[in-house]
Design a protein around this motif. Structure first.
Motif, PDB file in Angstrom:
ATOM      1  N   VAL A 296       0.825  -1.210   0.000  1.00  0.00           N
ATOM      2  CA  VAL A 296       0.000   0.000   0.000  1.00  0.00           C
ATOM      3  C   VAL A 296       0.864   1.268   0.000  1.00  0.00           C
ATOM      4  CG1 VAL A 296      -0.162   0.001   2.528  1.00  0.00           C
ATOM      5  CG2 VAL A 296      -1.926   1.125   1.189  1.00  0.00           C
ATOM      6  N   ARG A 297       0.408   2.281  -0.743  1.00  0.00           N
ATOM      7  CA  ARG A 297       1.111   3.558  -0.759  1.00  0.00           C
ATOM      8  C   ARG A 297       0.451   4.597   0.141  1.00  0.00           C
ATOM      9  NH1 ARG A 297      -2.030   6.847  -3.904  1.00  0.00           N
ATOM     10  NH2 ARG A 297      -3.237   5.884  -5.583  1.00  0.00           N
ATOM     11  N   GLU A 298      -0.802   4.345   0.565  1.00  0.00           N
ATOM     12  CA  GLU A 298      -1.505   5.316   1.390  1.00  0.00           C
ATOM     13  C   GLU A 298      -2.592   4.615   2.189  1.00  0.00           C
ATOM     14  OE1 GLU A 298      -3.784   9.653   0.847  1.00  0.00           O
ATOM     15  OE2 GLU A 298      -3.407   8.369  -0.893  1.00  0.00           O
ATOM     16  N   VAL A 299      -2.783   5.067   3.431  1.00  0.00           N
ATOM     17  CA  VAL A 299      -3.864   4.568   4.282  1.00  0.00           C
ATOM     18  C   VAL A 299      -4.783   5.732   4.604  1.00  0.00           C
ATOM     19  CG1 VAL A 299      -4.484   3.467   6.466  1.00  0.00           C
ATOM     20  CG2 VAL A 299      -2.393   2.779   5.281  1.00  0.00           C
ATOM     21  N   ARG A 300      -6.067   5.566   4.357  1.00  0.00           N
ATOM     22  CA  ARG A 300      -7.048   6.618   4.621  1.00  0.00           C
ATOM     23  C   ARG A 300      -7.984   6.189   5.739  1.00  0.00           C
ATOM     24  NH1 ARG A 300      -7.670  10.169   0.306  1.00  0.00           N
ATOM     25  NH2 ARG A 300      -9.046  11.297   1.738  1.00  0.00           N
ATOM     26  N   LEU A 301      -8.295   7.124   6.630  1.00  0.00           N
ATOM     27  CA  LEU A 301      -9.160   6.872   7.783  1.00  0.00           C
ATOM     28  C   LEU A 301     -10.321   7.858   7.773  1.00  0.00           C
ATOM     29  CD1 LEU A 301      -6.009   6.279   8.773  1.00  0.00           C
ATOM     30  CD2 LEU A 301      -7.177   5.820  10.929  1.00  0.00           C
ATOM     31  N   PRO A 302     -11.361   7.612   6.996  1.00  0.00           N
ATOM     32  CA  PRO A 302     -12.515   8.512   7.016  1.00  0.00           C
ATOM     33  C   PRO A 302     -13.155   8.533   8.398  1.00  0.00           C
ATOM     34  CG  PRO A 302     -13.047   6.471   5.881  1.00  0.00           C
ATOM     35  CD  PRO A 302     -11.575   6.448   6.114  1.00  0.00           C
ATOM     36  N   THR A 303     -13.708   9.685   8.738  1.00  0.00           N
ATOM     37  CA  THR A 303     -14.315   9.838  10.064  1.00  0.00           C
ATOM     38  C   THR A 303     -15.835   9.746  10.036  1.00  0.00           C
ATOM     39  OG1 THR A 303     -14.308  12.239   9.808  1.00  0.00           O
ATOM     40  CG2 THR A 303     -12.389  11.235  10.881  1.00  0.00           C
ATOM     41  N   GLY A 304     -16.428   9.661   8.837  1.00  0.00           N
ATOM     42  CA  GLY A 304     -17.878   9.570   8.723  1.00  0.00           C
ATOM     43  C   GLY A 304     -18.279   8.957   7.398  1.00  0.00           C
ATOM     44  N   LEU A 305     -19.555   8.642   7.283  1.00  0.00           N
ATOM     45  CA  LEU A 305     -20.062   7.944   6.113  1.00  0.00           C
ATOM     46  C   LEU A 305     -19.886   8.757   4.834  1.00  0.00           C
ATOM     47  CD1 LEU A 305     -21.513   5.554   4.829  1.00  0.00           C
ATOM     48  CD2 LEU A 305     -23.691   6.625   5.481  1.00  0.00           C
ATOM     49  N   GLU A 306     -20.223  10.043   4.861  1.00  0.00           N
ATOM     50  CA  GLU A 306     -20.113  10.860   3.647  1.00  0.00           C
ATOM     51  C   GLU A 306     -18.662  10.952   3.174  1.00  0.00           C
ATOM     52  OE1 GLU A 306     -21.949  14.633   4.154  1.00  0.00           O
ATOM     53  OE2 GLU A 306     -23.981  13.799   4.367  1.00  0.00           O
ATOM     54  N   GLU A 307     -17.744  11.061   4.107  1.00  0.00           N
ATOM     55  CA  GLU A 307     -16.327  11.115   3.741  1.00  0.00           C
ATOM     56  C   GLU A 307     -15.894   9.802   3.104  1.00  0.00           C
ATOM     57  OE1 GLU A 307     -11.965  11.839   5.879  1.00  0.00           O
ATOM     58  OE2 GLU A 307     -13.822  12.204   6.999  1.00  0.00           O
ATOM     59  N   LEU A 308     -16.390   8.695   3.649  1.00  0.00           N
ATOM     60  CA  LEU A 308     -16.083   7.390   3.070  1.00  0.00           C
ATOM     61  C   LEU A 308     -16.644   7.279   1.658  1.00  0.00           C
ATOM     62  CD1 LEU A 308     -15.151   4.419   3.155  1.00  0.00           C
ATOM     63  CD2 LEU A 308     -17.324   3.885   4.302  1.00  0.00           C
ATOM     64  N   GLN A 309     -17.878   7.699   1.466  1.00  0.00           N
ATOM     65  CA  GLN A 309     -18.483   7.629   0.137  1.00  0.00           C
ATOM     66  C   GLN A 309     -17.710   8.439  -0.887  1.00  0.00           C
ATOM     67  OE1 GLN A 309     -22.559   8.545   1.911  1.00  0.00           O
ATOM     68  NE2 GLN A 309     -23.144   7.206   0.191  1.00  0.00           N
ATOM     69  N   GLU A 310     -17.293   9.638  -0.502  1.00  0.00           N
ATOM     70  CA  GLU A 310     -16.514  10.476  -1.422  1.00  0.00           C
ATOM     71  C   GLU A 310     -15.165   9.831  -1.724  1.00  0.00           C
ATOM     72  OE1 GLU A 310     -14.754  15.041  -1.823  1.00  0.00           O
ATOM     73  OE2 GLU A 310     -15.803  14.416  -0.001  1.00  0.00           O
TER      74      GLU A 310
END
Length: 417
Positions: free
Chosen positions: A16-30
């Protein structure tokens, strides 16, 4: 967030080159809608390339964790990233239990169900079989809900999904009434006693696990986990006496991490797993493999492994024998058949393990063994296609929910084409 991670056992460094940690559903969807390639990552308990990616890992650990129990329907809606160790006490406080648990409570609910992870018991199904509804963000960024009641044509194909359909955000689980469970260990069951009384031994408690190294014609430990009165436990199991002190499945390791074994009843979530939350389960540094055969072939498969035992000695820490009941999930190894599960905890030495895995697969080939989705094997698409009648149907589901192949990786490209 730039980060290179490793899996739990230490045998795999993610590309993996990047790990993302969305904090809410809308952020995850985007995030999903705008990222060409990404993979969901849970508690890193897969030992093969299933969860790997050379692009982006998304983990939901920064999102809200929840356990919402419906006392009327006897179900619970839980956050996907939550571990079984996190949700179980809340379920217990409401008077409920899950129908089964795996050997360690450290794993995430979503990851366990996505790979048909299981516990043991001739009448107990895998963990995914308890799912009655599932919510996930698909490859277009849309939030999708599927349920057993409303989507009977595809639901059985969605639950064991290998992360190919989307990022799961919540699951609804069927519950059963909570009852006290106790655990008892028996030591040094002979190979001949196991062979002569196999069906009775495997059905001797609500959950049974047999641990062996396939050496010396002995099963070193048999664990019984049961809801019956401990006073009814036999004093010996076909010549194997009760243990008088706790035993780690890997003999010689500290017993501090193991759950209570000496016949004392306690909450189901503190007895069904082998290991306690907050402690390192198993050896910690290890590689795991597991294969499933039809339970009707159990005796012959076990005999074949006993004969191969000397070839496995260099690589093996311990092997566990369990049973799981049939279900209707398309990519479940227990699809429409009761199975015997043959688990191998190997040392952390990939070349040595690769040789042992090849030997086990040769031995189990006559029994049409199928490997655990998240553990080390040499299986290719031909093997999976020969074992799973619904693999093409599942490929169609993956195309439907992930038309741009955002969730694909090397493992899924090889499997689904």
């Amino acid at each position: 967030m730039n980060q290179r991670g490793r899996n739990w056992g230490g045998n795999l460094t993610y590309g993996v080159r990047e790990v993302r940690l969305p904090t809410g559903l809308e952020e995850l969807q985007e995030l999903v809608a705008t990222t060409p390639r990404l993979r969901p990552l849970g508690t890193r308990h897969s030992f093969n390339g299933l969860a790997d990616t050379s692009a982006v890992h998304v983990t939901l650990e920064a999102m809200e964790q929840f356990v919402k129990v419906d006392d009327v329907s006897a179900t619970a809606r839980v956050s996907a990233w939550s571990t079984y160790g996190h949700i179980a006490p809340t379920l217990h406080d409401h008077g409920f239990a899950l129908p089964n648990l795996a050997s360690l409570p450290h794993i995430s609910v979503a990851g366990a169900c996505a790979t048909a992870t299981h516990g043991s018991g001739v009448r107990r199904r895998n963990l995914a079989a308890a799912v009655s509804a599932m919510e996930f963000v698909d490859g277009t960024g849309e939030l999708v809900t599927v349920s057993r009641a409303d989507d009977p044509d595809i639901f059985a194909g969605c639950v064991v999904h290998l992360g190919a359909l989307g990022v799961v955000t919540a699951l609804t689980l069927d519950l059963v009434p909570a009852q006290p469970v106790h655990q008892r260990a028996y030591v040094n069951l002979s190979r001949s006693a196991l062979a002569a009384n196999l069906a009775e031994i495997l059905a001797g408690a609500d959950s049974v696990s047999c641990f062996t190294r396939w050496q010396g014609d002995v099963v070193e430990t048999v664990l019984h986990k049961d809801m019956r009165d401990p006073a009814d436990d036999p004093t010996e199991l076909f010549g194997a006496p009760r243990a008088t002190r706790p035993r780690h499945p890997i003999l010689g390791l500290s017993t501090e991490p193991v759950t209570q074994q000496l016949g004392c009843p306690g909450p189901w979530h503190e007895r069904l797993p082998h290991f306690r939350l907050g402690h390192t389960p198993s050896a910690g540094k290890e590689i795991q493999s597991e294969w499933f055969v039809d339970r009707r072939d159990a005796a012959d498969a076990l005999e074949a492994l006993w004969k191969a035992g000397p070839d496995l000695d260099e690589a093996l820490q311990v092997s566990e024998i369990r049973t799981i009941a049939a279900d209707d999930l398309w990519l479940s190894p227990m699809h429409e058949r009761d199975v015997l599960a043959l688990h191998f905890t190997w040392i952390l030495d990939q070349p040595v393990v690769d040789r042992a895995v090849e030997r086990v697969e040769d031995v189990l080939a006559p029994f049409d063994a199928v490997p655990h989705w998240g553990k080390v094997s040499h299986a290719d698409r031909d093997v999976y296609a020969s074992r799973y009648d619904h693999l093409d149907d599942f490929t169609g589901l993956a195309e439907r929910f992930d038309p741009e192949h955002r969730f694909r990786n090397t493992f899924l490209d090889d499997l689904l084409g």
